[in-house]
Scaffold this motif. Sequence first.
Motif, PDB file in Angstrom:
ATOM      1  N   GLU A  17       0.603  -0.865  -0.028  1.00  0.00           N
ATOM      2  CA  GLU A  17       0.018  -0.309   0.442  1.00  0.00           C
ATOM      3  C   GLU A  17       0.921   1.288   0.254  1.00  0.00           C
ATOM      4  O   GLU A  17       0.729   1.920  -0.863  1.00  0.00           O
ATOM      5  N   LYS A  18       1.755   1.016   0.962  1.00  0.00           N
ATOM      6  CA  LYS A  18       3.147   2.551   0.960  1.00  0.00           C
ATOM      7  C   LYS A  18       3.263   3.177  -0.648  1.00  0.00           C
ATOM      8  O   LYS A  18       3.580   3.559  -0.826  1.00  0.00           O
ATOM      9  N   ASP A  19       4.370   1.729  -0.746  1.00  0.00           N
ATOM     10  CA  ASP A  19       4.583   1.940  -2.438  1.00  0.00           C
ATOM     11  C   ASP A  19       3.487   2.510  -2.977  1.00  0.00           C
ATOM     12  O   ASP A  19       4.219   3.347  -4.021  1.00  0.00           O
ATOM     13  N   TYR A  20       3.016   2.266  -3.390  1.00  0.00           N
ATOM     14  CA  TYR A  20       1.598   2.335  -4.289  1.00  0.00           C
ATOM     15  C   TYR A  20       1.389   4.168  -4.359  1.00  0.00           C
ATOM     16  O   TYR A  20       1.162   4.569  -4.964  1.00  0.00           O
ATOM     17  N   LEU A  21       0.874   4.628  -2.579  1.00  0.00           N
ATOM     18  CA  LEU A  21       0.433   5.637  -2.057  1.00  0.00           C
ATOM     19  C   LEU A  21       1.616   6.197  -2.537  1.00  0.00           C
ATOM     20  O   LEU A  21       1.797   7.625  -2.928  1.00  0.00           O
ATOM     21  N   GLU A  22       3.243   6.412  -2.722  1.00  0.00           N
ATOM     22  CA  GLU A  22       4.151   6.960  -2.727  1.00  0.00           C
ATOM     23  C   GLU A  22       4.235   7.318  -4.037  1.00  0.00           C
ATOM     24  O   GLU A  22       4.878   8.102  -4.251  1.00  0.00           O
ATOM     25  N   LEU A  23       3.949   6.444  -5.090  1.00  0.00           N
ATOM     26  CA  LEU A  23       3.855   6.869  -6.386  1.00  0.00           C
ATOM     27  C   LEU A  23       2.948   8.111  -6.385  1.00  0.00           C
ATOM     28  O   LEU A  23       3.531   8.118  -7.839  1.00  0.00           O
ATOM     29  N   LEU A  51      -6.754   2.437   7.493  1.00  0.00           N
ATOM     30  CA  LEU A  51      -7.412   1.322   9.243  1.00  0.00           C
ATOM     31  C   LEU A  51      -7.720  -0.196   8.571  1.00  0.00           C
ATOM     32  O   LEU A  51      -8.941  -0.342   7.946  1.00  0.00           O
ATOM     33  N   ASP A  52      -7.409  -1.331   8.568  1.00  0.00           N
ATOM     34  CA  ASP A  52      -6.984  -2.667   9.156  1.00  0.00           C
ATOM     35  C   ASP A  52      -7.778  -2.830  10.493  1.00  0.00           C
ATOM     36  O   ASP A  52      -7.732  -1.945  11.605  1.00  0.00           O
ATOM     37  N   ILE A  53      -8.412  -3.978  10.258  1.00  0.00           N
ATOM     38  CA  ILE A  53      -9.599  -3.960  11.903  1.00  0.00           C
ATOM     39  C   ILE A  53      -8.831  -4.792  12.379  1.00  0.00           C
ATOM     40  O   ILE A  53      -8.782  -4.653  13.924  1.00  0.00           O
ATOM     41  N   MET A  54      -8.405  -6.384  12.098  1.00  0.00           N
ATOM     42  CA  MET A  54      -7.559  -7.009  13.350  1.00  0.00           C
ATOM     43  C   MET A  54      -6.385  -6.934  13.700  1.00  0.00           C
ATOM     44  O   MET A  54      -5.652  -6.749  12.618  1.00  0.00           O
ATOM     45  N   LEU A  55      -6.533  -6.263  14.756  1.00  0.00           N
ATOM     46  CA  LEU A  55      -5.127  -6.294  14.952  1.00  0.00           C
ATOM     47  C   LEU A  55      -4.305  -6.199  16.384  1.00  0.00           C
ATOM     48  O   LEU A  55      -5.150  -6.227  17.061  1.00  0.00           O
ATOM     49  N   PRO A  56      -3.141  -6.663  16.478  1.00  0.00           N
ATOM     50  CA  PRO A  56      -3.109  -6.865  17.880  1.00  0.00           C
ATOM     51  C   PRO A  56      -2.877  -4.976  18.636  1.00  0.00           C
ATOM     52  O   PRO A  56      -2.370  -3.892  18.014  1.00  0.00           O
ATOM     53  N   GLY A  57      -2.901  -5.276  19.649  1.00  0.00           N
ATOM     54  CA  GLY A  57      -3.122  -3.946  20.739  1.00  0.00           C
ATOM     55  C   GLY A  57      -4.618  -3.465  20.603  1.00  0.00           C
ATOM     56  O   GLY A  57      -5.561  -4.912  20.157  1.00  0.00           O
ATOM     57  N   ILE A  75     -11.498   8.541   6.919  1.00  0.00           N
ATOM     58  CA  ILE A  75     -10.712   6.710   7.594  1.00  0.00           C
ATOM     59  C   ILE A  75     -11.301   5.700   6.403  1.00  0.00           C
ATOM     60  O   ILE A  75     -12.542   6.115   6.569  1.00  0.00           O
ATOM     61  N   ILE A  76      -9.926   5.171   5.768  1.00  0.00           N
ATOM     62  CA  ILE A  76     -10.759   3.889   5.460  1.00  0.00           C
ATOM     63  C   ILE A  76     -10.290   2.256   5.526  1.00  0.00           C
ATOM     64  O   ILE A  76      -9.005   2.622   6.120  1.00  0.00           O
ATOM     65  N   MET A  77     -11.522   2.420   6.203  1.00  0.00           N
ATOM     66  CA  MET A  77     -11.160   0.737   6.523  1.00  0.00           C
ATOM     67  C   MET A  77     -11.202  -0.634   5.723  1.00  0.00           C
ATOM     68  O   MET A  77     -12.090  -0.531   4.523  1.00  0.00           O
ATOM     69  N   VAL A  78     -10.356  -1.403   6.263  1.00  0.00           N
ATOM     70  CA  VAL A  78      -9.887  -2.757   5.192  1.00  0.00           C
ATOM     71  C   VAL A  78     -10.135  -3.477   6.440  1.00  0.00           C
ATOM     72  O   VAL A  78      -9.066  -3.610   7.487  1.00  0.00           O
ATOM     73  N   SER A  79     -10.273  -5.052   5.468  1.00  0.00           N
ATOM     74  CA  SER A  79     -10.438  -6.167   6.290  1.00  0.00           C
ATOM     75  C   SER A  79     -10.286  -6.983   5.606  1.00  0.00           C
ATOM     76  O   SER A  79     -10.935  -6.873   4.560  1.00  0.00           O
ATOM     77  N   ALA A  80     -10.259  -8.427   5.867  1.00  0.00           N
ATOM     78  CA  ALA A  80     -10.706  -9.755   5.191  1.00  0.00           C
ATOM     79  C   ALA A  80     -11.471 -10.256   5.572  1.00  0.00           C
ATOM     80  O   ALA A  80     -12.124 -10.928   4.503  1.00  0.00           O
ATOM     81  N   LYS A  81     -12.769  -9.872   6.256  1.00  0.00           N
ATOM     82  CA  LYS A  81     -13.687 -10.522   6.512  1.00  0.00           C
ATOM     83  C   LYS A  81     -14.680  -9.672   5.948  1.00  0.00           C
ATOM     84  O   LYS A  81     -14.446  -8.687   6.406  1.00  0.00           O
ATOM     85  N   LYS A  82     -15.745  -9.720   4.938  1.00  0.00           N
ATOM     86  CA  LYS A  82     -17.031  -9.479   4.500  1.00  0.00           C
ATOM     87  C   LYS A  82     -17.987  -9.139   6.027  1.00  0.00           C
ATOM     88  O   LYS A  82     -18.180  -7.874   5.510  1.00  0.00           O
ATOM     89  N   GLU A  83     -18.048  -9.980   6.278  1.00  0.00           N
ATOM     90  CA  GLU A  83     -18.492  -9.430   7.926  1.00  0.00           C
ATOM     91  C   GLU A  83     -18.363  -7.979   8.161  1.00  0.00           C
ATOM     92  O   GLU A  83     -19.359  -7.773   9.338  1.00  0.00           O
ATOM     93  N   THR A 100     -12.349  -5.115   1.286  1.00  0.00           N
ATOM     94  CA  THR A 100     -12.302  -5.809   1.658  1.00  0.00           C
ATOM     95  C   THR A 100     -10.841  -6.697   0.673  1.00  0.00           C
ATOM     96  O   THR A 100     -10.990  -6.479  -0.233  1.00  0.00           O
ATOM     97  N   LYS A 101     -10.610  -7.429   2.096  1.00  0.00           N
ATOM     98  CA  LYS A 101      -8.653  -7.646   1.175  1.00  0.00           C
ATOM     99  C   LYS A 101      -8.988  -8.952   0.547  1.00  0.00           C
ATOM    100  O   LYS A 101     -10.171  -9.752   1.598  1.00  0.00           O
ATOM    101  N   PRO A 102      -8.544  -9.473  -0.765  1.00  0.00           N
ATOM    102  CA  PRO A 102      -7.403  -7.957  -0.904  1.00  0.00           C
ATOM    103  C   PRO A 102      -8.267  -7.748  -2.143  1.00  0.00           C
ATOM    104  O   PRO A 102      -9.406  -7.791  -2.485  1.00  0.00           O
ATOM    105  N   PHE A 103      -7.508  -5.939  -1.754  1.00  0.00           N
ATOM    106  CA  PHE A 103      -7.793  -4.731  -2.812  1.00  0.00           C
ATOM    107  C   PHE A 103      -7.083  -4.973  -3.724  1.00  0.00           C
ATOM    108  O   PHE A 103      -5.681  -5.697  -3.228  1.00  0.00           O
TER     109      PHE A 103
END
Length: 229
Positions: A17-23, A51-57, A75-83, A100-103
């Motif tokens: 994500e960083k690479d693409y955004l930096e481009l 912002l990912d949803i499942m995160l440590p902490g 805020i754009i939220m991203v998750s692997a789970k459709k639910e 929803t990942k993967p995107f």
Amino acid sequence: MSKILIIEDEEAIAELEKDYLELSEFEVTIENDGTAGLSKALKEDFDLIVLDIMLPGTDGFEICREVRQIKKIPIIMVSAKKEDIDKIRGLGLGADDYMTKPFSPSELVARVKAHLASYKRLVGDDESRNQWIEIRGLKIDKTARRVFVDGIEKDFTTKEFDLLTFLAEHPNHVYSKEELFKAIWQMDSVGDIATVTVHIKKIREKIEADSAHPQYIETVWGAGYRFKV
Ligand code: CA
């Protein structure tokens, strides 16, 4: 340059994500831990958060809730789970978008650009109301940092502008050179107060019809300077 914060624990995804955004000329910061990400989001100025949803902490739901209480940035939220998408909607967290990942990273970039553009349009409404200080023939456009004397624009350096604006915003208040130096140069120095005198002289040359008989910035002997209204 817009600053983006990515809070994502899967490092490979975050880097992609960083690479693409930096481009696309964005300045990107990554946090892999939820709690560290939340504190960074609250403390620093970002223009948008991915912002990912499942995160440590702290998890993404909580981060979104807390950031939204004090910041309006997209805020754009991203998750692997459709639910999770339904959950975000159901909780009314105030997220601006969900993916929803993967995107595809280019899809992310497109959405980042779209949200930043509409956010800036919104914020721009406030910013378009320039703040002016107007005293007799002197007009200070605080927003655009421009100074006009009897309708004619004068060139000001950053510090000259800051000093003039500071005095004009505190009319009739006498400030010593030390106080002005501290206020404008933000240094606890006593040695450089001559700088204030030099700047006052330059400002007078620009705004006063007759520097020897100033109508705006008055010298109060033994005390300092006062902006007359
Ligand atoms: Ca995750």
